[in-house]
Design a protein around this motif. Structure first.
Motif, PDB file in Angstrom:
ATOM      1  N   LEU A 383     -32.086  17.616  21.284  1.00  0.00           N
ATOM      2  CA  LEU A 383     -31.888  18.084  19.909  1.00  0.00           C
ATOM      3  C   LEU A 383     -30.948  17.146  19.129  1.00  0.00           C
ATOM      4  O   LEU A 383     -31.181  16.858  17.959  1.00  0.00           O
ATOM      5  N   ALA A 384     -29.916  16.652  19.800  1.00  0.00           N
ATOM      6  CA  ALA A 384     -28.963  15.768  19.120  1.00  0.00           C
ATOM      7  C   ALA A 384     -29.665  14.485  18.660  1.00  0.00           C
ATOM      8  O   ALA A 384     -29.435  13.996  17.542  1.00  0.00           O
ATOM      9  N   PHE A 385     -30.529  13.936  19.525  1.00  0.00           N
ATOM     10  CA  PHE A 385     -31.276  12.724  19.132  1.00  0.00           C
ATOM     11  C   PHE A 385     -32.242  13.047  17.992  1.00  0.00           C
ATOM     12  O   PHE A 385     -32.449  12.234  17.092  1.00  0.00           O
ATOM     13  N   LEU A 386     -32.845  14.232  18.061  1.00  0.00           N
ATOM     14  CA  LEU A 386     -33.795  14.626  17.001  1.00  0.00           C
ATOM     15  C   LEU A 386     -33.079  14.715  15.650  1.00  0.00           C
ATOM     16  O   LEU A 386     -33.610  14.294  14.623  1.00  0.00           O
ATOM     17  N   ILE A 387     -31.877  15.273  15.674  1.00  0.00           N
ATOM     18  CA  ILE A 387     -31.117  15.404  14.419  1.00  0.00           C
ATOM     19  C   ILE A 387     -30.848  14.016  13.841  1.00  0.00           C
ATOM     20  O   ILE A 387     -31.062  13.753  12.659  1.00  0.00           O
ATOM     21  N   LYS A 388     -30.420  13.120  14.717  1.00  0.00           N
ATOM     22  CA  LYS A 388     -30.120  11.747  14.275  1.00  0.00           C
ATOM     23  C   LYS A 388     -31.387  11.061  13.745  1.00  0.00           C
ATOM     24  O   LYS A 388     -31.365  10.374  12.710  1.00  0.00           O
ATOM     25  N   ALA A 389     -32.506  11.245  14.453  1.00  0.00           N
ATOM     26  CA  ALA A 389     -33.766  10.622  14.028  1.00  0.00           C
ATOM     27  C   ALA A 389     -34.225  11.198  12.688  1.00  0.00           C
ATOM     28  O   ALA A 389     -34.730  10.468  11.825  1.00  0.00           O
ATOM     29  N   CYS A 390     -34.022  12.508  12.495  1.00  0.00           N
ATOM     30  CA  CYS A 390     -34.418  13.131  11.225  1.00  0.00           C
ATOM     31  C   CYS A 390     -33.575  12.582  10.076  1.00  0.00           C
ATOM     32  O   CYS A 390     -34.078  12.367   8.973  1.00  0.00           O
ATOM     33  N   VAL A 391     -32.287  12.349  10.335  1.00  0.00           N
ATOM     34  CA  VAL A 391     -31.437  11.779   9.281  1.00  0.00           C
ATOM     35  C   VAL A 391     -32.005  10.424   8.858  1.00  0.00           C
ATOM     36  O   VAL A 391     -32.116  10.115   7.663  1.00  0.00           O
ATOM     37  N   ALA A 392     -32.412   9.615   9.841  1.00  0.00           N
ATOM     38  CA  ALA A 392     -32.981   8.298   9.520  1.00  0.00           C
ATOM     39  C   ALA A 392     -34.244   8.464   8.666  1.00  0.00           C
ATOM     40  O   ALA A 392     -34.437   7.741   7.677  1.00  0.00           O
ATOM     41  N   ALA A 393     -35.079   9.440   9.022  1.00  0.00           N
ATOM     42  CA  ALA A 393     -36.329   9.663   8.259  1.00  0.00           C
ATOM     43  C   ALA A 393     -36.019  10.197   6.856  1.00  0.00           C
ATOM     44  O   ALA A 393     -36.673   9.821   5.882  1.00  0.00           O
ATOM     45  N   LEU A 394     -35.016  11.048   6.758  1.00  0.00           N
ATOM     46  CA  LEU A 394     -34.646  11.593   5.441  1.00  0.00           C
ATOM     47  C   LEU A 394     -34.108  10.485   4.536  1.00  0.00           C
ATOM     48  O   LEU A 394     -34.331  10.480   3.332  1.00  0.00           O
ATOM     49  N   LYS A 395     -33.392   9.529   5.146  1.00  0.00           N
ATOM     50  CA  LYS A 395     -32.869   8.411   4.344  1.00  0.00           C
ATOM     51  C   LYS A 395     -34.026   7.570   3.819  1.00  0.00           C
ATOM     52  O   LYS A 395     -33.996   7.087   2.696  1.00  0.00           O
ATOM     53  N   LYS A 396     -35.030   7.408   4.655  1.00  0.00           N
ATOM     54  CA  LYS A 396     -36.171   6.568   4.258  1.00  0.00           C
ATOM     55  C   LYS A 396     -37.088   7.298   3.267  1.00  0.00           C
ATOM     56  O   LYS A 396     -37.700   6.675   2.412  1.00  0.00           O
ATOM     57  N   PHE A 397     -37.172   8.630   3.384  1.00  0.00           N
ATOM     58  CA  PHE A 397     -38.057   9.415   2.500  1.00  0.00           C
ATOM     59  C   PHE A 397     -37.225  10.489   1.785  1.00  0.00           C
ATOM     60  O   PHE A 397     -37.223  11.657   2.182  1.00  0.00           O
ATOM     61  N   PRO A 398     -36.508  10.088   0.728  1.00  0.00           N
ATOM     62  CA  PRO A 398     -35.518  10.996   0.114  1.00  0.00           C
ATOM     63  C   PRO A 398     -36.115  12.284  -0.441  1.00  0.00           C
ATOM     64  O   PRO A 398     -35.394  13.277  -0.570  1.00  0.00           O
ATOM     65  N   GLU A 399     -37.404  12.307  -0.791  1.00  0.00           N
ATOM     66  CA  GLU A 399     -37.940  13.560  -1.348  1.00  0.00           C
ATOM     67  C   GLU A 399     -37.995  14.678  -0.303  1.00  0.00           C
ATOM     68  O   GLU A 399     -38.198  15.839  -0.648  1.00  0.00           O
ATOM     69  N   PHE A 400     -37.780  14.326   0.972  1.00  0.00           N
ATOM     70  CA  PHE A 400     -37.701  15.375   1.999  1.00  0.00           C
ATOM     71  C   PHE A 400     -36.298  15.974   2.052  1.00  0.00           C
ATOM     72  O   PHE A 400     -36.092  17.034   2.628  1.00  0.00           O
ATOM     73  N   ASN A 401     -35.337  15.244   1.469  1.00  0.00           N
ATOM     74  CA  ASN A 401     -33.944  15.720   1.455  1.00  0.00           C
ATOM     75  C   ASN A 401     -33.650  16.243   0.047  1.00  0.00           C
ATOM     76  O   ASN A 401     -32.780  15.734  -0.659  1.00  0.00           O
ATOM     77  N   ALA A 402     -34.421  17.250  -0.355  1.00  0.00           N
ATOM     78  CA  ALA A 402     -34.384  17.669  -1.761  1.00  0.00           C
ATOM     79  C   ALA A 402     -34.622  19.170  -1.876  1.00  0.00           C
ATOM     80  O   ALA A 402     -34.994  19.840  -0.909  1.00  0.00           O
ATOM     81  N   SER A 403     -34.389  19.678  -3.081  1.00  0.00           N
ATOM     82  CA  SER A 403     -34.729  21.071  -3.411  1.00  0.00           C
ATOM     83  C   SER A 403     -35.366  21.088  -4.783  1.00  0.00           C
ATOM     84  O   SER A 403     -35.014  20.290  -5.655  1.00  0.00           O
ATOM     85  N   LEU A 404     -36.278  22.009  -4.954  1.00  0.00           N
ATOM     86  CA  LEU A 404     -36.977  22.138  -6.224  1.00  0.00           C
ATOM     87  C   LEU A 404     -36.184  23.069  -7.126  1.00  0.00           C
ATOM     88  O   LEU A 404     -35.818  24.181  -6.723  1.00  0.00           O
ATOM     89  N   GLU A 405     -35.906  22.596  -8.331  1.00  0.00           N
ATOM     90  CA  GLU A 405     -35.231  23.452  -9.324  1.00  0.00           C
ATOM     91  C   GLU A 405     -36.008  23.366 -10.608  1.00  0.00           C
ATOM     92  O   GLU A 405     -35.870  22.394 -11.363  1.00  0.00           O
ATOM     93  N   GLY A 406     -36.841  24.355 -10.860  1.00  0.00           N
ATOM     94  CA  GLY A 406     -37.688  24.325 -12.047  1.00  0.00           C
ATOM     95  C   GLY A 406     -38.580  23.106 -12.006  1.00  0.00           C
ATOM     96  O   GLY A 406     -39.334  22.909 -11.047  1.00  0.00           O
ATOM     97  N   GLU A 407     -38.466  22.276 -13.010  1.00  0.00           N
ATOM     98  CA  GLU A 407     -39.312  21.085 -13.042  1.00  0.00           C
ATOM     99  C   GLU A 407     -38.573  19.859 -12.522  1.00  0.00           C
ATOM    100  O   GLU A 407     -39.034  18.727 -12.688  1.00  0.00           O
ATOM    101  N   ASN A 408     -37.407  20.081 -11.928  1.00  0.00           N
ATOM    102  CA  ASN A 408     -36.628  18.969 -11.390  1.00  0.00           C
ATOM    103  C   ASN A 408     -36.559  19.029  -9.873  1.00  0.00           C
ATOM    104  O   ASN A 408     -36.584  20.104  -9.280  1.00  0.00           O
ATOM    105  N   LEU A 409     -36.414  17.855  -9.316  1.00  0.00           N
ATOM    106  CA  LEU A 409     -36.169  17.752  -7.890  1.00  0.00           C
ATOM    107  C   LEU A 409     -34.708  17.354  -7.715  1.00  0.00           C
ATOM    108  O   LEU A 409     -34.267  16.350  -8.289  1.00  0.00           O
ATOM    109  N   VAL A 410     -33.957  18.152  -6.988  1.00  0.00           N
ATOM    110  CA  VAL A 410     -32.551  17.803  -6.737  1.00  0.00           C
ATOM    111  C   VAL A 410     -32.507  17.001  -5.438  1.00  0.00           C
ATOM    112  O   VAL A 410     -32.802  17.526  -4.365  1.00  0.00           O
TER     113      VAL A 410
END
Ligand code: CAO
Length: 551
Positions: A383-410
């Protein structure tokens, strides 16, 4: 300073009723008439106010206790002037609001014995209830009603009460509407083909199971006034599906103040009672949905427009007809997570992509590191490696590290990763903060600590907040692939199952490789299929060669 007893005052028909809520605690400074506890009978709930003001020194009741008139509730150190030593505050004070529940004599008009003409049913003697607001009208023209059937619910600031009909018959006119103020004698409904008052009088003495009278409306004559027998104070207002909203008067008032239909709020208190926090969570959920631009199913009325999800009723089955059963209430966590999961499943257009990651080398590395560090007691988990790997993927694909607020992506510049933890009481999601700044040993230690706290039910709200992306790992249990539900307002979640050794073609032969099944669910409003496939492929690549995490 001498202490003063505060007891339950005369609460009419309420005898040996259960305390379902204690609204104050030791050290609180209370005012006279401030509500102290909520009690509940099978039909009603009521708040019991204090007859004295001061500082609470001792509480004599707890949730689950049975109380009646004269039961000792608490000891207060009276404010201001020296109080009479241990005087019964309840005895000294006039009966407070709940006295409205006290049975008034059942005035039955002799003239009501006739069933020839329409019968006017009006509000009976309802004690202290004066100018009380109608919060619900429970019958409509054409309904065939029986004696004792509730006609309206009224509410004061301290209690709500259903007013039953003292006669049976067909409703030909409803004379009140929600928002009207009523008093003793206010006409409520006109009934045709009404059964006689003696039947109602009998009902007053012992609740009758008078069958509905389906008589044809008689020719209109001078209406006969019938005053029903008094009724129980109740918080159980029926809703469309026949299930009552179970809430105390103050919670109902709170919900009304916020414009919330109490019948739509899931209750998490004992016996499904709706608490103030439930109302708050409901409002927060509704606002979040509105802000995120999602259809506000939870907030909109059932009759409202396009945003609602309209489904047929849940099947009602008497399971005991088919064999032995046992009924267990859902845990508090299950009720809360269930409401969230349901909302997320209904509101978010989920898609799940599956991928296989070759973790042969990573597992060998993990085992080696664990051997090297065996003495330290620190255990590195996948799990610890998975968390680290997910952080790397989130850095590369920032829209996965986001929240929808109306018509905006935070888009978030921080990396807080949640992980689902299975506990005896249900699912919780603790969060590892700033996982990008932590090494795998630190993450492994923290997940173990948070999972332990979760299982003991000791996680603080802060330890479950702020997540950007979640991982649900069933690897320790088994399975191949599944469809995790996104943890709103996040936009994606990674499901992980058990790794197994599989034959993989390497270009010249089948070689045994350790394969980890990944299932990525994503919000199709934010992410599209190509991006999800890229994220998953990248994640698998990082897990296959963990050095890539540094790139
Ligand atoms: N493949 C193979 N083995 C795995 C694995 C995987 N993907 N993941 C874990 N394992 C192994 C571990 O190495 C460990 O083996 P050892 O005992 O030999 O060391 C064993 O399985 C147990 O691991 P674990 O699950 O207890 O520990 P973890 O760090 O992997 O996970 C936690 C911690 C909190 C995520 C986990 O305990 C848990 O609660 N999982 C359930 C999550 C859940 O319910 N998800 C569903 C959400 S939707 O309803």
């Amino acid at each position: 300073m001498a202490l003063q007893e505060v007891k339950v005052p005369d609460i009419g028909d309420f005898k040996e009723v259960e305390v379902i809520e204690v609204l104050v605690k030791v050290g609180d400074t209370i005012a006279k008439d401030q509500s102290l506890i909520t009690v509940e009978s099978d039909k009603a709930s009521m708040e019991i106010p204090s007859a004295a003001a001061g500082v609470i020194k001792e509480l004599k009741v707890k949730v689950g206790d049975k109380v009646g008139e004269g039961s000792l509730l608490l000891m207060v150190e009276a404010a201001g002037a020296a109080p009479a030593p241990v005087a019964s505050a309840a005895a000294a004070s006039p009966a407070p609001a709940p006295a409205a529940a006290a049975p008034a004599p059942a005035p039955m008009a002799a003239s009501a014995a006739s069933s020839a003409g329409p019968v006017l049913v009006s509000v009976p003697d309802i004690g202290d209830f004066k100018d009380v607001e109608v919060i619900e009208v429970m019958v409509k023209v054409g309904d065939i009603i029986r004696t004792e059937q509730s006609l309206i619910t009224v509410e004061s600031d301290k209690a709500s009460m259903e007013i039953p009909s003292s006669a049976a018959g067909a409703v030909v006119e409803v004379l009140v509407k929600v928002g009207d103020k009523v008093n003793k004698g206010t006409p409520l409904v006109k009934l045709a083909g009404a059964a006689s008052a003696p039947a109602a009088a009998a009902a007053a003495a012992a609740p009758a199971s008078t069958p509905a009278v389906a008589a044809a409306p008689a020719p209109v004559a001078a209406p006969t006034v019938v005053t029903p027998a008094p009724m129980a104070v109740t918080a159980a207002a029926p809703v469309a599906d026949g299930k009552p909203a179970h809430a105390s008067p103050s919670v109902r008032a709170f919900a009304r103040e916020l414009g919330v239909d109490i019948n739509r709020v899931p209750g998490t208190g004992p016996k499904g009672r709706i608490t103030p926090d439930d109302v708050r969570s409901y409002v927060k959920g509704a606002v979040a949905q509105l802000v995120s631009g999602a259809p506000a199913a939870a907030a909109a009325p059932a009759s409202g427009g396009g945003g609602n999800v309209s489904v047929i009723d849940w099947p009602k089955v008497d399971f005991s007809k088919f064999g032995e059963i046992e009924t267990k209430p859902l845990s508090r966590i299950k009720k809360l997570s269930g409401a969230n999961l349901h909302r997320n499943w209904v509101m978010i257009p989920h898609v799940t992509n599956h991928e296989d990651a070759d973790i042969t080398d990573l597992e060998a590395f993990r085992v080696k590191l664990n051997e090297e560090n065996a003495k330290s007691g620190a255990k590195l988990t996948m799990l610890a490696f998975l968390i680290k790997a997910c952080v790397a993927a989130l850095k590369k694909f920032p829209e996965f590290n986001a929240s929808l607020e109306g018509e905006n992506l935070v888009l978030k510049k921080y990396f807080h990763i949640g992980f689902a933890a299975d506990t005896p009481n249900g699912l919780v999601v603790p969060v590892i903060r700033d996982a990008d700044e932590k090494g795998v040993f630190e993450i492994a230690k923290e997940t173990a600590e948070l999972a332990a706290l979760a299982r003991e039910g000791k996680l603080s709200p802060a330890q479950m907040q702020g997540g950007c992306f979640s991982i649900s790992s069933l690897g320790g249990i088994g399975g191949t692939y599944f469809t995790p539900i996104i943890n709103a307002p996040e936009v994606a979640i990674l499901g992980v199952c058990r790794s197994t050794t599989k034959p993989v073609w390497n270009g010249s032969e089948f070689a045994p490789r350790l394969i980890l099944p990944l299932s990525l669910s994503w919000d199709h409003r934010v992410i599209d299929g190509a991006a999800a496939a890229r994220f998953n492929t990248y994640l698998a690549t990082v897990l296959a060669d963990f050095r890539r995490v540094m790139l």
